[in-house]
Write a protein that holds these residues in place. Structure first.
Motif, PDB file in Angstrom:
ATOM      1  N   ILE A 113       0.848  -1.181   0.000  1.00 25.84           N
ATOM      2  CA  ILE A 113       0.000   0.000   0.000  1.00 25.84           C
ATOM      3  C   ILE A 113       0.886   1.235   0.000  1.00 25.84           C
ATOM      4  CG2 ILE A 113      -1.719   1.285   1.320  1.00 25.84           C
ATOM      5  CD1 ILE A 113      -2.628  -1.549   2.337  1.00 25.84           C
ATOM      6  N   SER A 114       0.598   2.139  -0.907  1.00 25.38           N
ATOM      7  CA  SER A 114       1.313   3.408  -0.937  1.00 25.38           C
ATOM      8  C   SER A 114       0.289   4.535  -1.038  1.00 25.38           C
ATOM      9  CB  SER A 114       2.304   3.459  -2.097  1.00 25.38           C
ATOM     10  OG  SER A 114       1.635   3.324  -3.328  1.00 25.38           O
ATOM     11  N   VAL A 115       0.673   5.676  -0.509  1.00 29.78           N
ATOM     12  CA  VAL A 115      -0.226   6.822  -0.443  1.00 29.78           C
ATOM     13  C   VAL A 115       0.498   8.032  -1.007  1.00 29.78           C
ATOM     14  CG1 VAL A 115      -1.587   8.297   1.088  1.00 29.78           C
ATOM     15  CG2 VAL A 115      -1.298   5.881   1.638  1.00 29.78           C
ATOM     16  N   ARG A 116      -0.209   8.786  -1.803  1.00 31.45           N
ATOM     17  CA  ARG A 116       0.280  10.089  -2.262  1.00 31.45           C
ATOM     18  C   ARG A 116      -0.646  11.136  -1.686  1.00 31.45           C
ATOM     19  NH1 ARG A 116       0.369   8.273  -8.311  1.00 31.45           N
ATOM     20  NH2 ARG A 116       1.976   6.711  -8.183  1.00 31.45           N
ATOM     21  N   ALA A 117      -0.070  12.083  -0.993  1.00 32.47           N
ATOM     22  CA  ALA A 117      -0.898  13.102  -0.345  1.00 32.47           C
ATOM     23  C   ALA A 117      -0.246  14.469  -0.497  1.00 32.47           C
ATOM     24  CB  ALA A 117      -1.090  12.774   1.130  1.00 32.47           C
ATOM     25  N   GLU A 118      -1.060  15.479  -0.333  1.00 30.68           N
ATOM     26  CA  GLU A 118      -0.587  16.856  -0.308  1.00 30.68           C
ATOM     27  C   GLU A 118      -1.024  17.434   1.031  1.00 30.68           C
ATOM     28  OE1 GLU A 118      -2.041  20.445  -2.796  1.00 30.68           O
ATOM     29  OE2 GLU A 118      -0.554  19.353  -4.006  1.00 30.68           O
ATOM     30  N   ILE A 119      -0.037  17.868   1.832  1.00 34.87           N
ATOM     31  CA  ILE A 119      -0.356  18.366   3.161  1.00 34.87           C
ATOM     32  C   ILE A 119       0.172  19.775   3.351  1.00 34.87           C
ATOM     33  CG2 ILE A 119      -0.342  16.053   4.175  1.00 34.87           C
ATOM     34  CD1 ILE A 119       2.366  16.737   5.440  1.00 34.87           C
ATOM     35  N   SER A 178       1.649  26.654   5.877  1.00 35.58           N
ATOM     36  CA  SER A 178       2.807  26.486   5.001  1.00 35.58           C
ATOM     37  C   SER A 178       2.325  26.284   3.566  1.00 35.58           C
ATOM     38  CB  SER A 178       3.631  25.281   5.448  1.00 35.58           C
ATOM     39  OG  SER A 178       2.929  24.086   5.183  1.00 35.58           O
ATOM     40  N   SER A 179       3.263  26.329   2.655  1.00 32.75           N
ATOM     41  CA  SER A 179       2.918  26.014   1.270  1.00 32.75           C
ATOM     42  C   SER A 179       2.685  24.502   1.182  1.00 32.75           C
ATOM     43  CB  SER A 179       4.036  26.448   0.329  1.00 32.75           C
ATOM     44  OG  SER A 179       5.243  25.823   0.694  1.00 32.75           O
ATOM     45  N   PRO A 180       1.938  24.040   0.183  1.00 31.85           N
ATOM     46  CA  PRO A 180       1.640  22.602   0.083  1.00 31.85           C
ATOM     47  C   PRO A 180       2.914  21.764  -0.060  1.00 31.85           C
ATOM     48  CG  PRO A 180       0.258  23.855  -1.405  1.00 31.85           C
ATOM     49  CD  PRO A 180       1.270  24.809  -0.859  1.00 31.85           C
ATOM     50  N   LEU A 181       2.949  20.661   0.639  1.00 29.91           N
ATOM     51  CA  LEU A 181       4.066  19.716   0.588  1.00 29.91           C
ATOM     52  C   LEU A 181       3.539  18.378   0.095  1.00 29.91           C
ATOM     53  CD1 LEU A 181       5.470  20.436   4.150  1.00 29.91           C
ATOM     54  CD2 LEU A 181       6.457  21.251   2.018  1.00 29.91           C
ATOM     55  N   ARG A 182       4.261  17.769  -0.822  1.00 27.55           N
ATOM     56  CA  ARG A 182       3.872  16.437  -1.290  1.00 27.55           C
ATOM     57  C   ARG A 182       4.518  15.403  -0.388  1.00 27.55           C
ATOM     58  NH1 ARG A 182       2.089  15.924  -7.013  1.00 27.55           N
ATOM     59  NH2 ARG A 182       1.627  18.057  -7.584  1.00 27.55           N
ATOM     60  N   VAL A 183       3.736  14.435  -0.001  1.00 25.41           N
ATOM     61  CA  VAL A 183       4.241  13.384   0.880  1.00 25.41           C
ATOM     62  C   VAL A 183       3.944  12.035   0.252  1.00 25.41           C
ATOM     63  CG1 VAL A 183       2.137  13.332   2.269  1.00 25.41           C
ATOM     64  CG2 VAL A 183       4.229  12.540   3.270  1.00 25.41           C
TER      65      VAL A 183
END
Length: 180
Positions: free
Chosen positions: A136-142, A151-156
């Motif tokens: 399982i992998s997740v792509r998120a923007e936090i 803060s500015s958006p960070l990709r995780v």
């Protein structure tokens, strides 16, 4: 004209120092994720017992270890690759936020077909030995936020070690690595 360049450089320098000071005070920590629960449900077995078709249900735990910062999720997409190498988008989530020390559980469902591997008499024996796994992998923007500042958006990227799923309620939690 000579002084305009110095003024612009000075403003950029002051803004940079201010951002570093805010970041140093907040000291944002990475969120912690784990797959807590996995279960095969609504499974059907053909008469030859060579494969299984069913739903894999998972629950992912997300924990915000920050003392002051709230984590805002702008988007989240959970992807899964099961042991038969089928890759599918499992869940595309809505926006949500996590206040400090909050635990959020995210439930998602994966439809999968699993084929029997050599060395086992049938698919049930294959599953009972815990050999059905799902990466399982997740792509998120936090974003991190305190009061009115964000803060500015960070990709995780979140990558979970293979979650072995068995029939019944036997499940070993799987930890996840966070790439921020």
């Amino acid at each position: 004209m000579k002084h305009i360049a110095f003024v612009v450089i000075g403003i950029v320098g002051i803004m940079s120092v201010a951002m570093v000071m805010i970041w140093a005070v907040v000291k944002p920590k990475r969120p912690i994720y784990a797959i807590e629960y996995g279960l095969i449900s609504e499974a059907t077995l053909p008469s030859n017992l060579e494969s299984l078709v069913g739903n894999f249900r998972f629950v992912m735990r997300s924990y915000n270890p920050n003392t002051k910062a709230t984590i805002y999720y702008g988007s989240m997409k959970i992807l899964s690759r099961n042991s038969s190498n089928d890759k599918s988008v499992v869940w595309s989530g809505k926006n949500f936020s996590q206040p400090p020390f909050n635990v959020t559980r995210i439930s998602f469902l994966l439809f999968a077909q699993v084929e029997k591997k050599p060395g086992y008499e049938d698919i049930i024996q294959h599953i009972q030995h815990g050999n059905v796994s799902s990466n399982i992998s997740v792509r998120a923007e936090i974003r991190y936020g305190i009061a009115n500042w964000k803060s500015s958006p960070l990709r995780v990227g979140i990558y979970c070690r293979p979650a072995n799923v068995m029939l019944g309620h036997n499940f070993q939690p799987a930890d996840c690595y966070v790439d921020l």
